[in-house]
Design an enzyme around this catalytic site. Sequence first.
Site, short mmCIF file in Angstrom:
data_model
loop_
_atom_site.label_atom_id
_atom_site.label_comp_id
_atom_site.label_asym_id
_atom_site.label_seq_id
_atom_site.Cartn_x
_atom_site.Cartn_y
_atom_site.Cartn_z
N ASP A 60 29.99 -34.98 -25.14
CA ASP A 60 29.74 -33.75 -26.02
C ASP A 60 29.61 -32.54 -25.26
O ASP A 60 28.89 -32.28 -24.46
CB ASP A 60 28.47 -34.01 -26.83
CG ASP A 60 27.74 -33.02 -27.52
OD1 ASP A 60 28.74 -31.93 -27.94
OD2 ASP A 60 26.73 -32.91 -28.27
N ASP A 113 25.00 -29.74 -38.70
CA ASP A 113 24.64 -29.46 -37.46
C ASP A 113 24.20 -28.28 -36.86
O ASP A 113 25.07 -27.16 -37.07
CB ASP A 113 26.19 -29.76 -36.66
CG ASP A 113 26.11 -29.58 -35.22
OD1 ASP A 113 25.12 -29.18 -34.53
OD2 ASP A 113 27.21 -30.29 -34.48
N GLU A 135 33.23 -33.56 -33.89
CA GLU A 135 31.87 -33.89 -33.58
C GLU A 135 31.23 -34.52 -34.95
O GLU A 135 30.45 -35.41 -34.67
CB GLU A 135 31.01 -32.44 -33.27
CG GLU A 135 31.28 -31.97 -31.86
CD GLU A 135 30.96 -30.42 -31.72
OE1 GLU A 135 30.44 -29.77 -32.54
OE2 GLU A 135 31.38 -29.88 -30.65
N LYS A 169 32.18 -21.99 -24.38
CA LYS A 169 32.78 -22.78 -25.62
C LYS A 169 33.22 -21.80 -26.68
O LYS A 169 34.26 -21.93 -27.34
CB LYS A 169 31.80 -23.91 -26.17
CG LYS A 169 32.43 -24.80 -27.42
CD LYS A 169 31.56 -25.85 -27.60
CE LYS A 169 31.96 -26.70 -28.74
NZ LYS A 169 31.07 -27.81 -29.11
P1 ADP Z 1 24.75 -27.22 -29.07
O1 ADP Z 1 25.34 -28.22 -29.82
O2 ADP Z 1 25.31 -25.85 -29.40
O3 ADP Z 1 24.82 -27.32 -27.49
P2 ADP Z 1 22.31 -28.29 -29.23
O4 ADP Z 1 22.52 -29.38 -30.25
O5 ADP Z 1 22.05 -29.03 -27.91
O6 ADP Z 1 23.18 -27.28 -29.15
O7 ADP Z 1 20.79 -27.60 -29.52
C1 ADP Z 1 20.39 -26.55 -28.83
C2 ADP Z 1 19.11 -25.73 -29.67
O8 ADP Z 1 18.43 -26.65 -30.04
C3 ADP Z 1 18.50 -24.77 -28.81
O9 ADP Z 1 18.53 -23.30 -29.60
C4 ADP Z 1 17.07 -25.29 -28.55
O10 ADP Z 1 16.15 -24.39 -28.37
C5 ADP Z 1 16.91 -25.96 -29.88
N1 ADP Z 1 15.94 -27.13 -29.72
C6 ADP Z 1 15.97 -28.20 -28.72
N2 ADP Z 1 14.64 -29.04 -29.13
C7 ADP Z 1 14.01 -28.68 -30.15
C8 ADP Z 1 12.97 -28.68 -30.83
N3 ADP Z 1 12.07 -29.71 -30.51
N4 ADP Z 1 12.63 -27.92 -31.93
C9 ADP Z 1 13.20 -26.78 -32.35
N5 ADP Z 1 14.52 -26.56 -31.52
C10 ADP Z 1 14.89 -27.26 -30.60
MG MG Z 2 26.51 -29.68 -30.60
#
Ligand code: ADP
Ligand code: MG
Length: 617
Positions: free
Chosen positions: A23, A210, A186, A87
């Site tokens: 991912d 998502d 995804e 990205k």
């Molecule tokens: P991406 O797909 O864009 O790479 P992710 O799915 O990894 O992103 O999500 C990252 C986001 O999730 C960040 O903004 C992070 O702060 C938020 N995040 C991670 N854990 C938590 C949580 N426990 N509560 C709220 N937001 C969270």
């Molecule tokens: Mg993602």
Amino acid sequence: MAKIAINLTTGSLQKEDIIVGIDLGTTNSLIAVIHPETKQPTVLKEIDHTTLVPSIVHFGLNGNLSVGNEAKEFLITDPERTIFSVKRLMGKSYKDVEDASYFGYRIIDDNSEGLVKIAVDDKFYTPIELSAFILKALKQRAEHILKTPVYRAVITVPAYFNDTQRQATRDAGKLAGLDVLRIVNEPTAASLAYGIGLKTGEEKTIAVYDLGGGTFDISILRISNGVFEVLSTNGDTYLGGDDMDKAIVNHWLQTYNIDSDKIDADKAMAQQLRLYAEEAKKALSTNEHFTVAFKNLQLELSRPQFEVLIQPLVDKTLSACQSALKDAALSINEIDAVVMVGGSTRVPLVKKSVGEFFNKAVTDTMNPDEVVALGAAIQADVLAGNNKELLLLDITPLSLGIETMGGLMDVLIPRNSKIPTKAGRQYTTQKDGQGSMRITVYQGERDLVKNNRKLAEFNLTGIPGMPAGLPKVEVNFLVNADGILVVKAKELRSGVEQSIEIKPQYGLTDAEVEERLLDSLQHAKDDMQTRALVEAQTEAQVLIETTNSFLDKNAHLLSNDELTATQKSIADLKDMIASEDKNIIQQGIEMLNNISRPYAERVMDEAIRVAMKGRQI
Ligand code: ADP
Ligand code: MG
């Protein structure tokens, strides 16, 4: 059609090995496999249990490159050399980049239609190269944990990624030394992770919600007999957890009367405040209250306060859901399941609101950070032939494309595409009044066509005389279920068209296919460098030509100093083209652009002023 594995370290062909699922996220990236012993999809963890690799690359002054958590620390101290959210730039030209000020680093605005580059000191990087650094780190992590070389992967992309963005992702994988067997959407991966769509005869319509760090996607999928069809996608490429963090920062600035000018001026302080905001948000997913010391203040935030701040963001995602349903021509009660993906779906208000909107309990039992990577690992397992329940469709064994400027291969149908498949792209002429265009079709994985296999060529003739760049020639590739390739070229303004039929597999044995793949992987790095150089040279050449023709028409509007400086800069750039160093050429392009931009704008304004003179508006 056979799929072939090549061990990159030994160069030997392997029949059985591990395929990883990746991912490659905007904020975080992960790598997963089907565990060799438990046979369960598993995200690979470091000894310290971290699974997420922040998608961040930092370039140290001493040439030290760091990726992930190590690089994240430099967001505060060294923003110009710390590249995040790359990205967002994949497969994009500068004019596609909506908000360049969003990025703390330097994105090159050379006014070209070409793909964006990122400048760090005097070096220029493409988003592909930067993504490759992240992929390489993931690959190394997997090799370290699994104690075996890893060279085959499935990589996920958003469902709305276009052809160019998907190809860029493939190229990044290739550059990282990975044979990318499949690019998977995804939302498809997420539903596979939940086991949705794995059974024969299963028919379902699902919504995948998502909410990540910087982006929000809603996809409606129709799953029937193991085939995933994207019915609609919607979302916002600038909406995610980062916006929640920003809302918290603004709230604190107001509540505690913090001087926002001072924050703007002090990048390190701004970043620190943002990190505290993220901490607060995460804490509030499980706790009711958060507090932290900042300078001489005690920052506080309660869950109800937080929910008021983010309500507008949540509402925006729901109206995107509404649009996605409308585009798919479905009503809420036709959705069988709502799958929650992305770290930000941990926010209780998000879960509650989405559940209420779709009028059903959301599917959220798995870790929302991990579902996409886990699904990619499942897809990888299917490709490896280990999951016999899922039907594997026929695929194209080698990429198909045409020759473009500088002898480069432009892939229209990447290898391992399911057939039947089709793809189209628009091209234009290079010369004024050009009446014909040669379409040369190649097959293979190398970046220069001369290293690939030529399948056919034909001339599209009868293009009416037009200035260079004006004709729109659409080239369409169609591989039908029998593996026959039909290539069509059509000039859209005049309607002239021509087509040809080819059998790409004709005369090519499995062994030859293997040989070509091996060849391309061994040359991947050289090839990408050659491509980058040829692209820079072409870009410089085009810039010199347009600048010269601008000077021909407008020299009288320029000062002598401007004229001399421009001519000198053109001469310099010509020398730089010969230097065969893409970084030097990029610097030359930037220099010439910087010199010509001010007077080009002035002349343009003048032209508009003259044109408007005496007219009533
Ligand atoms: P991406 O797909 O864009 O790479 P992710 O799915 O990894 O992103 O999500 C990252 C986001 O999730 C960040 O903004 C992070 O702060 C938020 N995040 C991670 N854990 C938590 C949580 N426990 N509560 C709220 N937001 C969270
Ligand atoms: Mg993602």
